[in-house]
Design a protein around this motif. Structure first.
Motif, PDB file in Angstrom:
ATOM      1  N   ASP A  63      16.403 -36.459  31.926  1.00  0.00           N
ATOM      2  CA  ASP A  63      15.504 -36.262  31.808  1.00  0.00           C
ATOM      3  C   ASP A  63      14.527 -38.016  33.155  1.00  0.00           C
ATOM      4  O   ASP A  63      14.837 -37.014  33.899  1.00  0.00           O
ATOM      5  CB  ASP A  63      15.038 -37.107  30.665  1.00  0.00           C
ATOM      6  CG  ASP A  63      13.631 -38.575  30.446  1.00  0.00           C
ATOM      7  OD1 ASP A  63      13.390 -38.140  31.431  1.00  0.00           O
ATOM      8  OD2 ASP A  63      13.275 -38.805  29.672  1.00  0.00           O
TER       9      ASP A  63
ATOM     10  N   SER B 191      10.706 -38.623  18.814  1.00  0.00           N
ATOM     11  CA  SER B 191      11.988 -39.978  19.347  1.00  0.00           C
ATOM     12  C   SER B 191      11.905 -40.676  18.508  1.00  0.00           C
ATOM     13  O   SER B 191      10.507 -41.850  18.374  1.00  0.00           O
ATOM     14  CB  SER B 191      11.538 -40.445  20.527  1.00  0.00           C
ATOM     15  OG  SER B 191      12.056 -41.141  21.290  1.00  0.00           O
TER      16      SER B 191
ATOM     17  N   ASP C 173      19.357 -40.092  22.577  1.00  0.00           N
ATOM     18  CA  ASP C 173      19.191 -39.951  24.437  1.00  0.00           C
ATOM     19  C   ASP C 173      19.167 -41.779  24.664  1.00  0.00           C
ATOM     20  O   ASP C 173      18.913 -42.484  23.641  1.00  0.00           O
ATOM     21  CB  ASP C 173      17.525 -40.079  24.011  1.00  0.00           C
ATOM     22  CG  ASP C 173      16.901 -40.778  25.673  1.00  0.00           C
ATOM     23  OD1 ASP C 173      17.595 -40.655  26.695  1.00  0.00           O
ATOM     24  OD2 ASP C 173      15.830 -40.210  25.464  1.00  0.00           O
TER      25      ASP C 173
HETATM   26  O1  OSB Z   1      13.221 -41.353  27.495  1.00  0.00           O
HETATM   27  O2  OSB Z   1      12.489 -39.915  26.708  1.00  0.00           O
HETATM   28  C1  OSB Z   1      12.775 -41.147  27.107  1.00  0.00           C
HETATM   29  C2  OSB Z   1       9.225 -43.683  25.631  1.00  0.00           C
HETATM   30  C3  OSB Z   1       9.084 -43.741  26.960  1.00  0.00           C
HETATM   31  C4  OSB Z   1      10.043 -44.139  27.877  1.00  0.00           C
HETATM   32  C5  OSB Z   1      11.279 -43.202  28.135  1.00  0.00           C
HETATM   33  C6  OSB Z   1      10.947 -42.538  26.912  1.00  0.00           C
HETATM   34  C7  OSB Z   1      10.478 -42.407  25.504  1.00  0.00           C
HETATM   35  C8  OSB Z   1      11.026 -41.575  24.212  1.00  0.00           C
HETATM   36  C9  OSB Z   1       9.100 -41.330  23.676  1.00  0.00           C
HETATM   37  O3  OSB Z   1      11.751 -41.227  23.944  1.00  0.00           O
HETATM   38  C10 OSB Z   1       9.290 -40.279  24.230  1.00  0.00           C
HETATM   39  C11 OSB Z   1       7.007 -39.873  23.325  1.00  0.00           C
HETATM   40  O4  OSB Z   1       7.332 -39.765  22.293  1.00  0.00           O
HETATM   41  O5  OSB Z   1       6.100 -40.739  23.792  1.00  0.00           O
END
Ligand code: OSB
Ligand code: MG
Length: 366
Positions: free
Chosen positions: A238, A135, A188
């Motif tokens: 999500d 991500s 996202d």
């Molecule tokens: O929306 O998936 C999400 C991190 C913190 C809060 C929400 C999200 C995320 C990430 C990172 O996208 C995912 C990771 O690599 O841990």
């Protein structure tokens, strides 16, 4: 299993670089770690609540309160029939699933260890490696994003997820697509849009994305279903999916075609497995999301992603994507787009006790 002793601590961990999403930016993590101890064996759990209530109403501080004042003192000293029912006697706490999940998942690690199993096998996993993506947070400029993505592709991740928000979306992703025409990519939005943004959302539909994650508000099941009807690209939910009921509602309404399961967000493994089963029965692929976990939470996520329905790459990146040094041994590494399920009992990795002690800012023992 009898819960002889419980330790809860907060550790502080600096991220290797700031991580920015539509709701805000993080430089460091305040991670809660739970130890459930039975017969001298330690079950580890991590609470994924964030530092601020941008992603969920839960925060490190609310989780500390719920755990210390309400949950842990009622569990210590009790005999627990199975990990899945460790919270059954705790009535009267609405929500706070991230706090509850940390306890439940520690109980699963403990139970697997007591039975001599790897956690992945204990919960019904079917594979020894899991496909993983990465991500990528919002970057100051498009050029910096493109360089980051190039580097992650070099590190062999199976797919790239790009954080977007209004104004940092269509043009940025169009440029990215030009540079990497075939690479599996998704976006996202962390709830940054409304249906009023339809012109922009429509343009995202032409970029060949695997999915668009959580474009609208977490309570907007109806609007997500209206949007999904007009989009070719699958919507992945999500923040909206906190329980089995949420998953059933979303599937019934056609609000998404994919679900990202984060065990912390949904209250633990039992709920994760139930959501997984419903998705499998309805033909929806699932994948394991991430919450910038330390090696402990990362190990739980790897175990979950071995269940049969987890056919899409998860947000389970290498330890070094977030940490200079992780708190577990061995650290998680990515080879050819996959992470190997650790071979040890339970979560399968050893927690570095001295390092955890050094990072601890507060601790409570029950
Ligand atoms: O929306 O998936 C999400 C991190 C913190 C809060 C929400 C999200 C995320 C990430 C990172 O996208 C995912 C990771 O690599 O841990
Ligand atoms: Mg997300």
């Amino acid at each position: 299993m009898k819960i002889d002793r419980i330790e809860l601590r907060e550790i502080r961990m600096e991220l290797v670089e700031p991580f920015e999403i539509s709701s805000g930016v993080r430089q460091a993590r305040r991670v809660l770690l739970i130890n459930l101890i039975s017969d001298g064996i330690i079950g580890w759990g991590e609470c994924v609540a964030g530092e601020d209530p941008g992603y969920s109403y839960e925060t490190t501080q609310t989780a500390w309160h719920v755990l210390t004042d309400l949950i842990l003192k009622r569990i210590v000293g009790t005999e627990v029939a199975t990990a899945s029912c460790i919270l059954d006697s705790i009535n009267g706490i609405r929500g706070h699933r991230m706090a509850k999940a940390a306890v439940e998942m520690a109980a699963y690690d403990l139970e697997a260890k007591l039975k001599g199993n790897r956690l992945a096998d204990h919960i019904g996993g079917v594979r020894d490696t899991v496909k993983v993506g990465v991500s990528v947070g919002l970057q100051p400029t498009d050029e910096e994003l493109y360089q980051k993505v190039e580097e992650f592709i070099r590190q062999e991740y199976s797919r790239i997820k790009i954080k977007i928000k209004p104004g940092r979306d269509v043009e940025m992703l169009t440029g990215l697509r030009k540079r990497f025409p075939d690479f599996p990519m998704m976006a996202d939005a962390n709830s940054a849009y409304t249906l009023e943004d339809w012109p922009r959302l429509k343009d995202l539909d032409d970029l060949g994305l695997m999915m668009i994650e959580q474009p609208l508000d977490c309570d907007d099941y109806l609007d997500h279903s209206r949007l999904q009807e007009k989009l070719q690209t699958p919507i992945c939910l999500d923040e909206s999916i906190r329980s089995v009921g949420d998953a059933e509602l979303a599937i019934e309404l056609g609000a998404c075609r994919i679900i990202n399961i984060k065990p912390g967000r949904v209250g633990g493994f039992e709920s994760s497995k139930a959501i997984h089963d419903i998705c499998l029965a309805n033909g929806l692929p699932v994948w394991c999301g991430g919450m910038l976990e330390s090696g402990v939470g990362r190990a739980h996520n790897v175990a979950l992603a071995t269940l049969p329905g987890f056919i899409l790459p998860g947000d389970i990146s290498a330890s070094r994507r977030y940490w200079h040094t992780d708190i577990v041994n061995p650290e998680f590494i990515v080879v050819e787009g996959e992470i190997h399920v650790p071979s040890g009992l339970g979560i399968g990795v050893e927690v570095k006790g001295d390092m955890v002690d050094e990072l601890t800012v507060r601790k409570e023992v029950f």
